[in-house]
Design an enzyme around this catalytic site. Structure first.
Site, PDB file in Angstrom:
ATOM      1  CD1 TRP A 103      -2.219  -2.207   1.701  1.00  0.00           C
ATOM      2  CD2 TRP A 103      -3.060  -1.097  -0.064  1.00  0.00           C
ATOM      3  NE1 TRP A 103      -3.268  -2.947   1.192  1.00  0.00           N
ATOM      4  CE2 TRP A 103      -3.796  -2.287   0.115  1.00  0.00           C
ATOM      5  CE3 TRP A 103      -3.403  -0.243  -1.114  1.00  0.00           C
ATOM      6  CZ2 TRP A 103      -4.867  -2.642  -0.719  1.00  0.00           C
ATOM      7  CZ3 TRP A 103      -4.463  -0.592  -1.949  1.00  0.00           C
ATOM      8  CH2 TRP A 103      -5.175  -1.774  -1.743  1.00  0.00           C
ATOM      9  CG  ASP A 173      -3.212   3.938   4.209  1.00  0.00           C
ATOM     10  OD1 ASP A 173      -4.228   3.710   4.896  1.00  0.00           O
ATOM     11  OD2 ASP A 173      -2.986   3.362   3.126  1.00  0.00           O
ATOM     12  CE  LYS A 197      -8.912  -3.222   3.038  1.00  0.00           C
ATOM     13  NZ  LYS A 197      -7.682  -2.564   2.670  1.00  0.00           N
TER      14      LYS A 197
HETATM   15  C1  LIG Z   1      -7.307  -1.656   1.577  1.00  0.00           C
HETATM   16  C2  LIG Z   1      -6.270  -0.631   1.797  1.00  0.00           C
HETATM   17  C3  LIG Z   1      -6.185   0.531   0.995  1.00  0.00           C
HETATM   18  C4  LIG Z   1      -7.110   0.777  -0.170  1.00  0.00           C
HETATM   19  O1  LIG Z   1      -8.411   0.999   0.274  1.00  0.00           O
HETATM   20  P1  LIG Z   1      -9.541   1.390  -0.803  1.00  0.00           P
HETATM   21  O2  LIG Z   1     -10.770   1.455   0.015  1.00  0.00           O
HETATM   22  O3  LIG Z   1      -9.567   0.307  -1.835  1.00  0.00           O
HETATM   23  O4  LIG Z   1      -9.159   2.703  -1.381  1.00  0.00           O
HETATM   24  C5  LIG Z   1      -5.198   1.451   1.277  1.00  0.00           C
HETATM   25  N1  LIG Z   1      -4.342   1.274   2.285  1.00  0.00           N
HETATM   26  C6  LIG Z   1      -4.390   0.188   3.085  1.00  0.00           C
HETATM   27  C7  LIG Z   1      -3.429   0.062   4.221  1.00  0.00           C
HETATM   28  C8  LIG Z   1      -5.353  -0.796   2.858  1.00  0.00           C
HETATM   29  O5  LIG Z   1      -5.408  -1.876   3.665  1.00  0.00           O
END
Ligand SMILES: *Cc1c(COP(=O)(O)O)cnc(C)c1O
Length: 361
Positions: A103, A173, A197
C-alpha cells in the site's frame, strides 16, 4: 454445514453483528421517520443529526482537538494517495515516503507522478518482512510531509509507535488498523482510513486533518480532491456516500460502548497473541515477519507444504472459516482479524489449524 461463518477476509471485512442487526432493524424506518437512511436527503435534519453524532463520537474516541477537521471522502484511501501530494506539495517542498509494503508502494508510485518525492526509507529488500529503523530514514531538507502506512494489510507488518519526525507533518494511512488501538492525533498532520477494513462499508475514507494543512492545494486541483472543499462544505460539496457514513457512525458508537480504543487494543492483542502462539508452537505453520512488527490485524501464515494449501482452504470453508487465502503476491494464508472478529472465531480457527496439522503433518 457449519452453523456459524467466521469471515477472515481482508476487506470489505466483517462488521460487528450487533451493528448489522441494528442496521437491519432501522433499514425501512430510521428513527420513526418512515423512511430509510438510503432514501434520506443528505441535507435533511435527520441525516445532519447522523453526521453530527458520528463527528462527536469519533472526536471522543480519538480525543480530537478543535484544530483538526474531519472529512469524509468517497474514493477511499486510494483517492487519498493522490490527494495528499495534490494538497501538500503545491506550495513547494518534497514529499518523503517510507515504503513498507504494497500500500505504501502504491502511494509512493502515485505521488511520484504528482510532485517532488523522496524515498526516505524502505524494507523492500527485506521482502517487507520488517520496518526500516527510524534512524536510517533520509528525510529531505525541504520536507513537506512524511508519509507512511501504519499497518501493511498484505504482508502483515505494523508500526509499533508513531515515528518521530519533529515538526514535519506526519501523514498516515491507517486503513487497516484505524480504531484498533489508541494513538495521539496531535502527532499527526493527516490520518486517513478507508472504512471497509475496520469500520464500515467500502468506498468511504475518514480523514482527520490539521487545519493548517487545509487550503494549500494548487489552482489546477479538481474540486473533489481539495481538502478545503470538504472542510468548507462539511464533506457535502457533492452528495456523499450517506449510508456508508451512517454505518461508520454506528461503528463509532459500538466502539465507544465496548470501552473505546484501549479495549479494542486489548482484544486485538488477545486475538493476535493466540494466533501467533499457535503458529509459533506448531511447526506445521510459520510466519516470516520480524516479531516486533507483526500485525495485530492481518496474520499471514504459511503451511509446511504449499501443496496442502487447497485442502486447507477447502476444509476450513467446510468448517465455516472463510476468506483465509493469502494475497496472491505473498501466497500462503492470511487471517484478517479486525475489531469485529470475536475470540470464538479465533478459537474456531485455532482448533481447525491444530486438527489439520495433526492429520497432515
Ligand atoms: C485496503 C487498503 C487501501 C485501499 O483501500 P480502498 O478502500 O480500496 O481505497 C489502502 N491502504 C491500506 C493500508 C489498505 O489496507
Amino acid at each position: 454445514m457449519a452453523t456459524k461463518t467466521f469471515n477472515f477476509g481482508p476487506g470489505p471485512a466483517m462488521l460487528p453483528t450487533e451493528v448489522m442487526q441494528q442496521v437491519q432493524t432501522e433499514l425501512l424506518d430510521w428513527n420513526g421517520t418512515g423512511i430509510s437512511v438510503l432514501e434520506m436527503s443528505h441535507r435533511s435534519k435527520h441525516f445532519l443529526s447522523i453526521a453530527e453524532a458520528a463527528e462527536k463520537d469519533l472526536r471522543e474516541l480519538l480525543s480530537i482537538p478543535s484544530n483538526y477537521k474531519l472529512l469524509y471522502v468517497a474514493g477511499g484511501a486510494t483517492a487519498m494517495m493522490s490527494m495528499v501530494p495534490l494538497n501538500l506539495l503545491a506550495q513547494g517542498g518534497t514529499g518523503d515516503y517510507v515504503v513498507t509494503g504494497t500500500w505504501s508502494e502504491k502511494a509512493y508510485g502515485e505521488a511520484k507522478r504528482l510532485g517532488k518525492i523522496n524515498l526516505a526509507g524502505t524494507s523492500k529488500a527485506e521482502k517487507y518482512y520488517t520496518i526500516p529503523d527510524r534512524n536510517s530514514w533520509k528525510l529531505s531538507a525541504d520536507s513537506a510531509y512524511l508519509y507512511y502506512t501504519d499497518n501493511e494489510t498484505i504482508a502483515g507488518v505494523e508500526f509499533v509507535d508513531t515515528p518521530d519526525v519533529g515538526n514535519i507533518p506526519l501523514v498516515c494511512d491507517m486503513t487497516s488498523n484505524f480504531l484498533s488501538r489508541p494513538f495521539d492525533i496531535n502527532k499527526y498532520g493527516v490520518v486517513f482510513a478507508s472504512a471497509q477494513k475496520n469500520f464500515g462499508p467500502a468506498g468511504l475514507a475518514c480523514v482527520v486533518v490539521r487545519e493548517d494543512l487545509i487550503g494549500k492545494a494548487g489552482p489546477q486541483v479538481p474540486f473533489l480532491c481539495d481538502f478545503k472543499i470538504y472542510a468548507d462544505n462539511e464533506s457535502m460539496f457533492n452528495t456523499p456516500p450517506t449510508f456508508a457514513w451512517y454505518m461508520a457512525g454506528l461503528i463509532y458508537k459500538w466502539t465507544l460502548k465496548q470501552g473505546g480504543l484501549k479495549s479494542m487494543q486489548q482484544r486485538a492483542n488477545q486475538r493476535s497473541d493466540r494466533l501467533y502462539d499457535t503458529i509459533d508452537t506448531c511447526e506445521f505453520y510459520s510466519n516470516p515477519i520480524d516479531r516486533q512488527f507483526r500485525s495485530k490485524m492481518n496474520v499471514p501464515f504459511i503451511l509446511k507444504d504449499d501443496a496442502l494449501n487447497d485442502a486447507f482452504l477447502a476444509e476450513a470453508k467446510k468448517n465455516g472459516l472463510i476468506e483465509l487465502k493469502g494475497h496472491r503476491s505473498v501466497g500462503g494464508m492470511r487471517a484478517s482479524i479486525y475489531n469485529a472478529m470475536t475470540m470464538d472465531g479465533i478459537e474456531a480457527l485455532v482448533s481447525f489449524m491444530l486438527d489439520f496439522a495433526k492429520r497432515h503433518g
